[in-house]
Design a protein around this motif. Structure first.
Motif, mmCIF file in Angstrom:
data_model
loop_
_atom_site.group_PDB
_atom_site.id
_atom_site.type_symbol
_atom_site.label_atom_id
_atom_site.label_comp_id
_atom_site.label_asym_id
_atom_site.label_seq_id
_atom_site.Cartn_x
_atom_site.Cartn_y
_atom_site.Cartn_z
ATOM 1 N N ARG A 137 24.191 -40.664 49.170
ATOM 2 C CA ARG A 137 24.681 -42.198 48.876
ATOM 3 C C ARG A 137 25.044 -42.728 50.287
ATOM 4 O O ARG A 137 24.936 -42.239 51.302
ATOM 5 C CB ARG A 137 25.830 -42.156 47.915
ATOM 6 C CG ARG A 137 26.612 -43.420 47.764
ATOM 7 C CD ARG A 137 25.771 -44.395 46.752
ATOM 8 N NE ARG A 137 26.487 -45.504 46.250
ATOM 9 C CZ ARG A 137 25.929 -46.406 45.932
ATOM 10 N NH1 ARG A 137 24.783 -46.328 45.550
ATOM 11 N NH2 ARG A 137 26.873 -47.329 45.480
ATOM 12 N N ARG A 138 25.383 -44.118 50.008
ATOM 13 C CA ARG A 138 25.412 -44.950 51.246
ATOM 14 C C ARG A 138 26.787 -44.622 51.714
ATOM 15 O O ARG A 138 27.303 -45.653 52.618
ATOM 16 C CB ARG A 138 25.375 -46.422 50.947
ATOM 17 C CG ARG A 138 26.097 -46.931 49.644
ATOM 18 C CD ARG A 138 25.483 -48.210 49.187
ATOM 19 N NE ARG A 138 25.649 -48.729 47.912
ATOM 20 C CZ ARG A 138 24.753 -48.440 46.945
ATOM 21 N NH1 ARG A 138 23.603 -47.711 47.081
ATOM 22 N NH2 ARG A 138 25.070 -49.039 45.859
ATOM 23 N N ASP A 175 18.815 -44.499 58.173
ATOM 24 C CA ASP A 175 20.149 -44.698 58.424
ATOM 25 C C ASP A 175 20.383 -43.107 59.034
ATOM 26 O O ASP A 175 19.647 -42.348 59.183
ATOM 27 C CB ASP A 175 21.137 -44.854 57.074
ATOM 28 C CG ASP A 175 20.919 -43.697 56.169
ATOM 29 O OD1 ASP A 175 19.896 -42.964 56.241
ATOM 30 O OD2 ASP A 175 21.826 -43.587 55.229
ATOM 31 N N GLY A 214 21.237 -49.043 57.234
ATOM 32 C CA GLY A 214 20.559 -48.859 55.996
ATOM 33 C C GLY A 214 20.894 -49.506 54.842
ATOM 34 O O GLY A 214 20.739 -49.219 53.676
ATOM 35 N N ALA A 239 23.744 -50.479 54.188
ATOM 36 C CA ALA A 239 24.937 -49.931 53.513
ATOM 37 C C ALA A 239 25.922 -50.886 52.971
ATOM 38 O O ALA A 239 26.319 -51.941 53.688
ATOM 39 C CB ALA A 239 25.630 -48.946 54.566
ATOM 40 N N THR A 272 19.694 -47.576 51.729
ATOM 41 C CA THR A 272 20.561 -46.641 50.858
ATOM 42 C C THR A 272 20.778 -47.395 49.529
ATOM 43 O O THR A 272 21.442 -47.092 48.637
ATOM 44 C CB THR A 272 22.198 -46.683 51.761
ATOM 45 O OG1 THR A 272 22.516 -47.986 51.844
ATOM 46 C CG2 THR A 272 21.937 -46.082 52.900
ATOM 47 N N GLY A 276 18.875 -43.423 47.420
ATOM 48 C CA GLY A 276 17.971 -44.677 48.331
ATOM 49 C C GLY A 276 16.617 -44.721 48.238
ATOM 50 O O GLY A 276 16.048 -43.933 47.337
#
Length: 452
Positions: A2-3, A60, A86, A88, A115, A329
């Motif tokens: 995940r981010r 990222d 990314g 985020a 992301t 993502g």
């Protein structure tokens, strides 16, 4: 995954992309001939003039390994790898940069990782669309068919696919088997059973936790899985928002009940206090597939042999049962790329090849073939208690398709509207109307037609 990985901000290296990136699209079709050029193109759009040169790839920090793995497997490939945040947490970095490149007429990267899954909502639209359609001839149909059911829905606009998903983030139930055995509890199967167990834990083992509600992705766990229609994108610029629907209310009441009896924490999972003060008291957490590595192995340091995975929770009257999704993502190809075949090879490889998706990827692969091998590898590690493959694999096909991916960040709306008021003592149920208004206002800022 995940981010949540620490973001690496765009640095001066980003602004050198124009010098080494694709040339301005002088070889693309003129506006008056765009339709005919697209019709005759093997890609389904009018491409830029194709030339040799470095493939510019934005990633990222977490997906930097993907680009490095591709380079290692293709030593002759020419890559210019650029790290950025990314997108985020709704940063909109990519959109801001693309707007600058559109004005300059140059500088676009060839391939981008984000992301979030929201990029198609803005980057596929208009005369200056950035992302390329993938299912019009650019990506082989066999490759597209290999992704999990529904995996590409979040980046499909008006029936056209614009991304290849890197990983999925389906919500399952993580629980501490050692504690469950010690306390004599049965693993819940429904949200009703989950709430009842939370009430029992509050009475019998105060201090232990069954969930958290202090993060911006809380609605993606508890309200998405409740089929709350607060975020239904119905067209490129149309959204239906019904945040006070009964489905939203019952999800909110569940959160409120467990927050009130202190079995649900309001601390952010990755904040400085959760692991220190409450990490050793986690009985169970509903959460995405990436919680196993990022939360339990990483932040909480849960010992080997204690963590187990249960089926995705569902409401008893749901047929078929559904679950939520927190992130996962995606890879995108630029329409402006002068190296489309190289871009195709890159995004296909990083989403399907064992050398990245099985050996290095921190999250559950969106490509079904890679996912089966990835989950088997996690199982063989010996870290988990019991079978994790069956519940995680089943949940991958149970994500409710009614929660959309608009141009704006739903997490940012929740973080601004709900979390501060909830921390101040208000219930989520009492805040649903405010959440409704906030979503509507944000949607209107981005030009959406809102249906209530």
């Amino acid at each position: 995954m995940r981010r949540r990985s620490p973001a690496i901000l765009v640095t001066a290296v980003l602004f050198t992309v124009a010098a080494c990136g694709p040339p301005s699209p002088t070889g693309a079709a003129k506006p008056g001939t765009a339709t005919s050029a697209a019709a005759s193109s093997p890609y389904g759009f009018a491409p830029a003039e194709q030339k040799d040169g470095k493939l510019v790839v934005w990633v990222d920090s977490t997906r930097l390994d993907a680009a490095k793995a591709y380079q290692a497997a293709h030593p002759g490939a020419q890559l210019d790898i650029v790290t950025y945040d990314g997108n985020a947490n709704g940063s909109n970095t990519l959109k801001t940069k693309v707007q600058l490149f559109n004005r300059a007429g140059e500088g676009w990267p060839d391939v981008v990782f984000t992301t979030d899954n929201n990029t198609a909502s803005w980057a596929s639209q208009g005369d200056d669309a950035f992302v390329a359609p993938l299912d019009k001839g650019l990506i082989d149909q066999g490759t597209l068919d290999g992704f999990a059911k529904g995996a590409l829905d979040v980046c499909t606009v008006d029936g056209t696919v614009y991304c290849l998903r890197n990983d999925l983030a389906q919500v399952v139930l993580w629980y501490n088997k050692k504690l469950f055995d010690e306390f004599g509890y049965q693993v819940p199967k429904t949200w009703e059973e989950y709430q009842a167990l939370g009430e029992k834990v509050a009475a019998e083992h105060p201090g232990y936790l069954v969930g958290t509600a202090g993060d911006a992705w809380t609605p993606e766990i508890y309200l998405w899985g409740a089929q709350c229609p607060a975020n239904q994108v119905t067209a490129a610029k149309a959204i239906t928002v019904k945040a006070t629907d009964p489905a939203c209310v019952r999800g909110a009441k569940l959160i409120d009940k467990l927050v009130a009896n202190k079995t649900m924490s309001l601390l952010p999972l990755f904040g400085p206090d959760f692991a220190k003060n409450q990490g050793g008291k986690v009985l169970m957490l509903p959460g995405p597939a990436w919680y196993g590595g990022a939360v339990f192995q990483g932040a909480l340091k849960t010992p080997k042999g204690e963590l187990a995975v249960g089926d995705a929770l569902h409401w008893a009257d749901q047929s078929p049962p559904v679950t939520g999704n927190v992130g996962g993502g995606a890879w995108w190809v630029s329409r402006h790329s002068a190296r489309l075949e190289a871009a195709k090879d890159f995004v296909t490889w990083v989403t399907t090849a064992d050398a990245y998706q099985v050996d290095k990827s921190p999250g559950y692969p969106a490509h079904a073939g890679a996912a089966a091998k990835w989950i088997a590898k996690q199982q063989e590690s010996g870290y988990y208690a019991g079978d994790i493959a069956a519940p995680i694999t089943a949940a991958a096909g149970q994500v409710w398709p009614g929660w959309g991916s608009p141009e704006f960040s739903q997490e940012a709306v929740w973080a601004k509207t709900v979390i501060p008021a909830q921390t101040a003592g208000k219930t989520v149920e009492s805040l649903l109307a405010d959440w409704q208004i906030a979503i509507e206002q944000q949607a209107q800022v981005f030009g959406y037609q809102v249906t209530k």
